[in-house]
Design a protein around this motif. Structure first.
Motif, PDB file in Angstrom:
ATOM      1  N   THR A   1     -15.468  14.603 -16.765  1.00 42.59           N
ATOM      2  CA  THR A   1     -14.320  13.830 -17.230  1.00 42.59           C
ATOM      3  C   THR A   1     -13.310  13.640 -16.106  1.00 42.59           C
ATOM      4  O   THR A   1     -12.706  12.562 -15.967  1.00 42.59           O
ATOM      5  N   LEU A   2     -13.131  14.676 -15.288  1.00 46.92           N
ATOM      6  CA  LEU A   2     -12.193  14.574 -14.160  1.00 46.92           C
ATOM      7  C   LEU A   2     -12.594  13.445 -13.214  1.00 46.92           C
ATOM      8  O   LEU A   2     -11.753  12.615 -12.823  1.00 46.92           O
ATOM      9  N   PHE A   3     -13.873  13.380 -12.871  1.00 47.01           N
ATOM     10  CA  PHE A   3     -14.270  12.374 -11.889  1.00 47.01           C
ATOM     11  C   PHE A   3     -14.140  10.961 -12.445  1.00 47.01           C
ATOM     12  O   PHE A   3     -13.717  10.045 -11.739  1.00 47.01           O
ATOM     13  N   VAL A   4     -14.486  10.771 -13.715  1.00 44.90           N
ATOM     14  CA  VAL A   4     -14.297   9.446 -14.317  1.00 44.90           C
ATOM     15  C   VAL A   4     -12.820   9.061 -14.282  1.00 44.90           C
ATOM     16  O   VAL A   4     -12.449   7.930 -13.924  1.00 44.90           O
ATOM     17  N   SER A   5     -11.958  10.023 -14.614  1.00 47.50           N
ATOM     18  CA  SER A   5     -10.523   9.723 -14.643  1.00 47.50           C
ATOM     19  C   SER A   5      -9.999   9.434 -13.240  1.00 47.50           C
ATOM     20  O   SER A   5      -9.228   8.481 -13.034  1.00 47.50           O
ATOM     21  N   LEU A   6     -10.412  10.256 -12.262  1.00 44.80           N
ATOM     22  CA  LEU A   6      -9.953  10.008 -10.886  1.00 44.80           C
ATOM     23  C   LEU A   6     -10.367   8.616 -10.424  1.00 44.80           C
ATOM     24  O   LEU A   6      -9.581   7.891  -9.793  1.00 44.80           O
ATOM     25  N   ALA A   7     -11.586   8.230 -10.759  1.00 42.50           N
ATOM     26  CA  ALA A   7     -12.053   6.902 -10.354  1.00 42.50           C
ATOM     27  C   ALA A   7     -11.172   5.811 -10.966  1.00 42.50           C
ATOM     28  O   ALA A   7     -10.815   4.821 -10.310  1.00 42.50           O
ATOM     29  N   MET A   8     -10.823   6.010 -12.236  1.00 42.81           N
ATOM     30  CA  MET A   8      -9.994   5.009 -12.921  1.00 42.81           C
ATOM     31  C   MET A   8      -8.609   4.933 -12.289  1.00 42.81           C
ATOM     32  O   MET A   8      -8.059   3.842 -12.092  1.00 42.81           O
ATOM     33  N   ILE A   9      -8.026   6.096 -11.980  1.00 46.22           N
ATOM     34  CA  ILE A   9      -6.688   6.106 -11.377  1.00 46.22           C
ATOM     35  C   ILE A   9      -6.762   5.525  -9.961  1.00 46.22           C
ATOM     36  O   ILE A   9      -5.917   4.737  -9.555  1.00 46.22           O
ATOM     37  N   GLU A  10      -7.791   5.936  -9.212  1.00 44.98           N
ATOM     38  CA  GLU A  10      -7.949   5.421  -7.845  1.00 44.98           C
ATOM     39  C   GLU A  10      -8.038   3.896  -7.849  1.00 44.98           C
ATOM     40  O   GLU A  10      -7.637   3.241  -6.883  1.00 44.98           O
ATOM     41  N   SER A  11      -8.566   3.335  -8.962  1.00 44.69           N
ATOM     42  CA  SER A  11      -8.729   1.877  -9.005  1.00 44.69           C
ATOM     43  C   SER A  11      -7.407   1.160  -8.782  1.00 44.69           C
ATOM     44  O   SER A  11      -7.366   0.109  -8.140  1.00 44.69           O
ATOM     45  N   THR A  12      -6.289   1.722  -9.281  1.00 42.21           N
ATOM     46  CA  THR A  12      -5.011   1.019  -9.063  1.00 42.21           C
ATOM     47  C   THR A  12      -4.623   1.072  -7.591  1.00 42.21           C
ATOM     48  O   THR A  12      -4.032   0.132  -7.062  1.00 42.21           O
ATOM     49  N   ALA A  13      -4.949   2.189  -6.907  1.00 48.02           N
ATOM     50  CA  ALA A  13      -4.679   2.237  -5.459  1.00 48.02           C
ATOM     51  C   ALA A  13      -5.530   1.215  -4.727  1.00 48.02           C
ATOM     52  O   ALA A  13      -5.086   0.605  -3.746  1.00 48.02           O
ATOM     53  N   ILE A  14      -6.739   1.041  -5.234  1.00 46.85           N
ATOM     54  CA  ILE A  14      -7.644   0.101  -4.563  1.00 46.85           C
ATOM     55  C   ILE A  14      -7.181  -1.338  -4.777  1.00 46.85           C
ATOM     56  O   ILE A  14      -7.287  -2.173  -3.872  1.00 46.85           O
ATOM     57  N   TYR A  15      -6.660  -1.646  -5.962  1.00 45.26           N
ATOM     58  CA  TYR A  15      -6.082  -2.990  -6.157  1.00 45.26           C
ATOM     59  C   TYR A  15      -5.056  -3.254  -5.055  1.00 45.26           C
ATOM     60  O   TYR A  15      -5.029  -4.324  -4.439  1.00 45.26           O
TER      61      TYR A  15
ATOM     62  N   ILE B   1       0.830  -1.203   0.000  1.00 45.81           N
ATOM     63  CA  ILE B   1       0.000   0.000   0.000  1.00 45.81           C
ATOM     64  C   ILE B   1       0.871   1.262   0.000  1.00 45.81           C
ATOM     65  O   ILE B   1       0.495   2.287  -0.601  1.00 45.81           O
ATOM     66  N   ALA B   2       2.075   1.175   0.602  1.00 45.22           N
ATOM     67  CA  ALA B   2       2.946   2.355   0.624  1.00 45.22           C
ATOM     68  C   ALA B   2       3.445   2.695  -0.776  1.00 45.22           C
ATOM     69  O   ALA B   2       3.318   3.829  -1.251  1.00 45.22           O
ATOM     70  N   ILE B   3       4.023   1.689  -1.463  1.00 45.91           N
ATOM     71  CA  ILE B   3       4.512   1.924  -2.822  1.00 45.91           C
ATOM     72  C   ILE B   3       3.339   2.188  -3.755  1.00 45.91           C
ATOM     73  O   ILE B   3       3.392   3.045  -4.625  1.00 45.91           O
ATOM     74  N   GLY B   4       2.257   1.445  -3.536  1.00 45.48           N
ATOM     75  CA  GLY B   4       1.111   1.567  -4.432  1.00 45.48           C
ATOM     76  C   GLY B   4       0.367   2.877  -4.305  1.00 45.48           C
ATOM     77  O   GLY B   4      -0.483   3.184  -5.148  1.00 45.48           O
ATOM     78  N   SER B   5       0.666   3.674  -3.263  1.00 44.47           N
ATOM     79  CA  SER B   5      -0.044   4.952  -3.132  1.00 44.47           C
ATOM     80  C   SER B   5       0.702   6.092  -3.792  1.00 44.47           C
ATOM     81  O   SER B   5       0.145   7.184  -3.944  1.00 44.47           O
ATOM     82  N   ILE B   6       1.961   5.858  -4.167  1.00 44.78           N
ATOM     83  CA  ILE B   6       2.747   6.947  -4.771  1.00 44.78           C
ATOM     84  C   ILE B   6       2.185   7.302  -6.143  1.00 44.78           C
ATOM     85  O   ILE B   6       1.871   8.459  -6.434  1.00 44.78           O
TER      86      ILE B   6
END
Lengths: 92, 92, 92, 92, 92, 92, 92, 92, 92, 92, 92, 92, 92, 92
Positions: D54-68, D19-24
């Motif tokens: 468009t911003l919120f869709v993109s943020l959700a997509m990027i956040e998905s990798t943090a959630i993985y 989670i530490a590396i994955g949050s960068i």
């Protein structure tokens, strides 16, 4: 009491590194925000109030990550749950 | 009780590093967003409301990754499932 | 008294590294903020007061992360809880 | 029960680092997107709606990798299949 | 007297690294601030006084982080609390 | 059952690192693409449809590399072929 | 006399690394300041006096961090307190 | 069966790292290409067709390097020639 | 005479690394200053004298950090105080 | 059969790392070329043919370095000359 | 003669690394200065003489740091004081 | 046959790393050259012939360094002189 | 003859690394200078002679650092003073 | 024949790394020079001859550092003086 020494050594090392590494990001981040605020004030002196207010909210938010690190560092030094358990086991 | 000591030492080290490394990204990220918001306010003072609102939503989203790290760090210190199992085994 | 030596050695190493690593971020951050302030004064001499005031608040906030590191470094050298416990155990 | 201790130690270390590396990445990525959105709003206030969406869709997509990363981290702490097998073997 | 040797060796290593690493940030930071001040003077010679005053305050603040490191380095060499305790133990 | 422990430990470590390292690239990449899309919308609001469509196709393609990592990470935790063989050998 | 050899070896290594690492920051920093001063003179030849004076004060301040490193390096080689104590112990 | 364990452990580690490291380049690369395509569409909406076509061919080519990594990763997990030979030797 | 060999080996290694690492900063720094001076001369040929004079003072100051490193390197090779003490002890 | 295990382990590790490291350069390189081609098309739509042709030749050339890596990776897994020799020696 | 072998090995390693690392800075630095000189000549052909003269003085100064490294490297290979002492001791 | 195994393992590792590391530079280099060529064609379509010819000569020259690496990699796998000598010695 | 083997191994490793590391700086440096010269010729074709002459002098100076490395590398392989001494000692 | 194996292993490793590391600088350097030449041709088609000639001389000079590395790599594989001596000693 070898295990307790290991825990003490790791706690000391971690407490120092946590706040040392954890201060790099906030320090650079706050600097960037403040620098931009100074630039914004110079360009739009009439908006100084809005800019300063937004600046302080942002600085507080960024400082929060430094405080997380400081809190963990203090917990490791003065309220370390593992150290307590080890001491209890040794004294029990 | 050597294994428990190892688990305690690793938990301490990981708890510290997690929040230390995990605070770099959010601190720099929030700074970048806030700096841009200050710049945007200076250029378009009339849009200050929309900008501030978008800023706070974004800061909250970025802060969330720091909070993930803080949560994991706290779990490792105070609700560590492996430590519980080890203590149980030792006391059983 | 081998364990105490290990704790002393780790404390010394950590105290030095904490303030050394912890001074990089604030030093660069304060420099960035101050450089931008000087630039802002050169562009808007009439706003020198507002700029200087915002600069000092920001410098204080950034310096705070350096002070966290200095405090942890001093605690490790002169008020180390683990060292106290070890000395007590050895003298007990 | 030495093997179980090793698995526990590795699980703790990995959960924290993940989670530490994955949050960068997500933190910096969301910051970049949000900063650009603020810039876009300042330049084209009339398009604020399209931009925010468009911003919120993109943020959700990027956040998905943090959630993985957060999901893997939680699995390692609370639903670790290897730990279960080891405990079963020890208790069997 | 093996433990004392270890403490002495670590103290020497840490004292050197602390000031060496700790001088990078301030040196680069002061350079950045001074360079910007020179640029500001060239653009606004009439504000040379305000600029120079702000420069000196900023340099002092940045230098403070280098001085923290120098202080810790000197403490480790000449007022090392752990060395004192070790010597006392050896001589007691 | 020493070999199985080693395989379990390596699987845990690899599963975490794979998704952690593997999330850096996609997160930054998606952020870059999304940021550029927001910029493009602000410059050419009339082309918002074409831009958004191209953006989503690109995000899906970039996300695919994160998904490869997530798939490998899940396989290592829940469908590890080497773990199965080791368990079978131990139970045979 | 094994301990003394270790202290001597560490002192030599630290003395060299301290001045080597410690010279990178000041050298780059002084270069940046001087380069900016040359640029400022070329743009505002009439302010050459003010610029040169500010340059020399700044260079002196930056050089100070290099001198801290040189001082620590010389102390380690020729006035090492730990070496003195070790030699005394050996000769006592 | 020690050698087989080593091979299994290395295969797991390599499979994870291969796809993790191998996803950084393609993710960033595809992002760069897509970002530029979005920029090009915004500047030349009339050429959207040519741009999109070239974009998709390029994305496919860049994705191919990620697929090489994924293929190697899958081979290591499910069609590992060395694992087969080791199993055969053990069963023979 | 094992200890003396260790000291000799460390001295050789440190002497080389000190001047090698210590030459990077000054070389790049002098280059930056000289490049800026050439640029300044090309822009303001009439100020060539002032520029050249300031350049030479600055080069001398930057070169000083390289000379510190060279001095320490030569001391370690030809006037090493620890080597002297070791030889004396061996010959005494 | 210890030596064969070592060779198998190294082959697996190298096969994975070769394609993983070897995919970074080509992926970023192809992205840069393709991005520039998209930019060139947007600026000179009339030259789209020449640009696309040059792009494909360049992509093929850059892809060739990725293919070298893939070839070596496949050779290590399926046509490893050292593995063959080792197997022959073991079976001989 | 084990100690002499160690000293010889360290001398060889250090001699090579000293000149290898020490050539990076001067090579890049001279390139930067020369590139700027070429640029300056192209902009101010009339000042070619002053520029070339300043260039050669600067190149000589930068080359001096490379020469320090070459000198130390040659001393380590052909006039190594520690090697001499060791050979003398062996032959005495 | 332990020595031969070591040589085989090192040959495999080196063959892979040589082509992997060696493909980074050429891939990025060719990409830079090709990108610039595309840019040049877009700016000067009339010079497309001269540009393409110079591009191909340059690509060939840059590719040559990748080919050196590929050649060394192939020699290590299929015409390794040390392997031959070892096999001969073993068979002799 | 163990010591001689160590010296041979270190000499081989150092000879390779010296020229490998030592070729990075000059290659990049010469490229920068040459690139700037080509740019200067394109801007001032009339000064092509002065530019080319200055270019060749600069290239020769930068190449000199590569040649230092090549010379040290050749000395280590074919005129290694320590190898000679070791062989003499072995044959004496 | 243990020593010979070590020398062979080191020779293989060094030969590969030398050409791999040594190809990064020249590849990037040649790319930079060639890219600038293409840019110069696009800006000054009339000077294409002078530019191409200067380009080829520069490429040859940069390639020379790659060739130094290739030569050392080939010497290590096929004309290794230490290998010869070792083989002679073994066969003597």
């Amino acid at each position: 009491m070898e295990g307790a020494d290991l825990i003490a050594a790791i706690s000391i090392l971690t407490a120092g590194l946590t706040i040392a590494i954890g201060s790099i990001g906030p320090a650079l981040g706050e600097a960037r925000t403040a620098a931009q605020a100074l630039d914004a004030i110079a360009r739009q002196p009439d908006e100084a109030n809005t800019i300063t207010r937004t600046l302080f909210v942002s600085l507080a938010m960024i400082e929060s990550t430094a405080i997380y690190c400081f809190v963990v560092s203090m917990i490791l030094l003065f309220a370390n749950p593992f150290w307590g358990a080890t001491q209890q086991a040794a004294g029990g």
